[in-house]
Design a protein around this motif. Structure first.
Motif, short mmCIF file in Angstrom:
data_model
loop_
_atom_site.label_atom_id
_atom_site.label_comp_id
_atom_site.label_asym_id
_atom_site.label_seq_id
_atom_site.Cartn_x
_atom_site.Cartn_y
_atom_site.Cartn_z
N MET A 1 0.85 -1.18 0.00
CA MET A 1 0.00 0.00 0.00
C MET A 1 0.90 1.24 0.00
SD MET A 1 -3.03 1.19 2.60
CE MET A 1 -4.02 -0.22 2.27
N LEU A 2 0.48 2.24 -0.72
CA LEU A 2 1.21 3.50 -0.73
C LEU A 2 1.08 4.15 0.64
CD1 LEU A 2 0.05 4.74 -4.24
CD2 LEU A 2 2.26 3.74 -3.65
N PRO A 3 2.16 4.73 1.18
CA PRO A 3 2.13 5.21 2.57
C PRO A 3 1.50 6.59 2.77
CG PRO A 3 4.32 5.48 1.65
CD PRO A 3 3.50 4.78 0.61
N LYS A 77 -9.05 2.67 -2.38
CA LYS A 77 -10.36 2.33 -1.81
C LYS A 77 -10.20 1.82 -0.38
CE LYS A 77 -14.41 -0.51 -2.71
NZ LYS A 77 -14.61 -1.81 -2.12
N MET A 78 -9.25 0.93 -0.18
CA MET A 78 -9.02 0.37 1.15
C MET A 78 -8.59 1.46 2.14
SD MET A 78 -6.77 -2.95 2.31
CE MET A 78 -5.28 -2.37 1.53
N ALA A 79 -7.75 2.40 1.69
CA ALA A 79 -7.30 3.50 2.56
C ALA A 79 -8.49 4.33 3.03
CB ALA A 79 -6.28 4.37 1.84
N ALA A 80 -9.42 4.61 2.12
CA ALA A 80 -10.61 5.39 2.48
C ALA A 80 -11.47 4.62 3.48
CB ALA A 80 -11.41 5.73 1.23
N GLU A 81 -11.76 3.38 3.17
CA GLU A 81 -12.65 2.59 4.02
C GLU A 81 -12.03 2.30 5.38
OE1 GLU A 81 -13.51 -0.68 1.37
OE2 GLU A 81 -15.08 0.48 0.35
N ASN A 82 -10.71 2.12 5.44
CA ASN A 82 -10.05 1.87 6.73
C ASN A 82 -10.10 3.06 7.67
OD1 ASN A 82 -9.39 -0.75 6.08
ND2 ASN A 82 -7.25 -0.30 5.56
N SER A 83 -10.35 4.26 7.11
CA SER A 83 -10.42 5.46 7.95
C SER A 83 -11.86 5.90 8.22
CB SER A 83 -9.65 6.60 7.29
OG SER A 83 -10.38 7.09 6.18
N GLY A 84 -12.80 5.00 7.95
CA GLY A 84 -14.20 5.33 8.20
C GLY A 84 -14.85 6.10 7.06
N GLY A 85 -14.17 6.22 5.93
CA GLY A 85 -14.71 6.93 4.78
C GLY A 85 -15.30 5.98 3.75
N GLY A 104 -12.11 9.78 7.34
CA GLY A 104 -12.28 10.40 8.65
C GLY A 104 -11.03 11.20 8.94
N PHE A 105 -11.16 12.52 9.02
CA PHE A 105 -9.99 13.38 9.16
C PHE A 105 -9.12 12.99 10.35
CE2 PHE A 105 -7.54 17.10 10.33
CZ PHE A 105 -7.11 17.59 9.10
N SER A 106 -9.74 12.74 11.49
CA SER A 106 -8.98 12.45 12.70
C SER A 106 -8.83 10.95 12.98
CB SER A 106 -9.64 13.12 13.91
OG SER A 106 -10.91 12.54 14.14
N HIS A 107 -9.32 10.13 12.07
CA HIS A 107 -9.26 8.67 12.28
C HIS A 107 -7.81 8.21 12.40
CE1 HIS A 107 -9.98 4.40 11.75
NE2 HIS A 107 -11.27 4.64 11.94
N ILE A 108 -7.56 7.37 13.36
CA ILE A 108 -6.19 6.90 13.61
C ILE A 108 -5.60 6.17 12.40
CG2 ILE A 108 -6.90 4.72 14.67
CD1 ILE A 108 -4.54 5.25 16.69
N ASP A 109 -6.45 5.58 11.58
CA ASP A 109 -5.96 4.83 10.42
C ASP A 109 -5.93 5.65 9.13
OD1 ASP A 109 -5.44 2.45 11.79
OD2 ASP A 109 -7.55 1.84 11.67
N ARG A 110 -6.22 6.96 9.24
CA ARG A 110 -6.10 7.78 8.03
C ARG A 110 -4.63 8.01 7.74
NH1 ARG A 110 -4.96 12.92 6.51
NH2 ARG A 110 -5.24 13.83 8.57
#
Length: 185
Positions: A1-3, A77-85, A104-110
């Motif tokens: 995954m791109l960081p 897609k996975m990056a968005a969904e992992n952050s609640g988006g 999710g702007f403040s989501h720990i996984d964003r």
């Protein structure tokens, strides 16, 4: 995954260029007060068929002939969904493709944004045949860069000329800093 998210933007915009887009629009909106970050990349390239669109988020699908897998869209897609988006992609053959992701702007996984300024600068200077519109919004402030305006002023002078490239980089940096007051997204 791109960081970093800026690298996802670079990957998706490069897909647009490969799809023969003459115009690529990149819209980044950050609303910390609403806990929202969104990224939209819209192009007027060749688009995809319904069959291609149905498979585009499958990491083992790609239209490229140089490799057998295409991880960029599925990882975005996975990056968005992992952050609640969420993530959407729309495409019409002969009209273009629109990719939208929210986070999710403040989501720990964003993922961190990364160097968005240099990503946009790289796209603009490395693809002189393509026009780019970059809109950056932070809360209630925004700025827009349109390479068509640069072309009107510069005429035939290349964006790759050192002085022009430096100006474009400075223009994006200053306007983005004025827009978000140096906030880290």
């Amino acid at each position: 995954m791109l960081p970093e998210l800026s690298l996802h933007i670079l990957d998706i915009a490069e897909n647009s260029v490969r799809a023969k887009a003459s115009l690529v629009s990149i819209i980044v909106k950050a609303f910390p007060s609403k806990d929202l970050l969104s990224i939209e990349i819209d192009d007027n390239g060749k688009g995809m068929t319904k069959e291609q669109l149905a498979q585009v988020t499958d990491p083992f699908f790609t239209t490229r002939t140089t490799r057998k897998i295409g991880l960029g869209v599925s990882f975005f897609k996975m990056a968005a969904e992992n952050s609640g988006g969420h993530f959407t992609i729309e495409s019409v053959p002969g009209k273009g493709t629109k990719v939208f992701a929210s986070f999710g702007f403040s989501h720990i996984d964003r993922m961190p944004m990364g160097d968005l300024v240099r990503t946009i600068h790289t796209l603009v200077t490395m693809h002189p045949e393509t026009d780019f519109i970059y809109q950056y919004t932070f809360e209630d402030h925004s700025f827009t860069m349109d390479t068509k305006e640069f072309r009107e002023i510069l005429g035939e002078v290349s964006f790759q000329e050192p002085e022009v490239s430096a100006f474009i980089l400075s223009y994006i940096e200053e306007n983005q800093r004025d827009t978000d007051q140096g906030a880290l997204i």
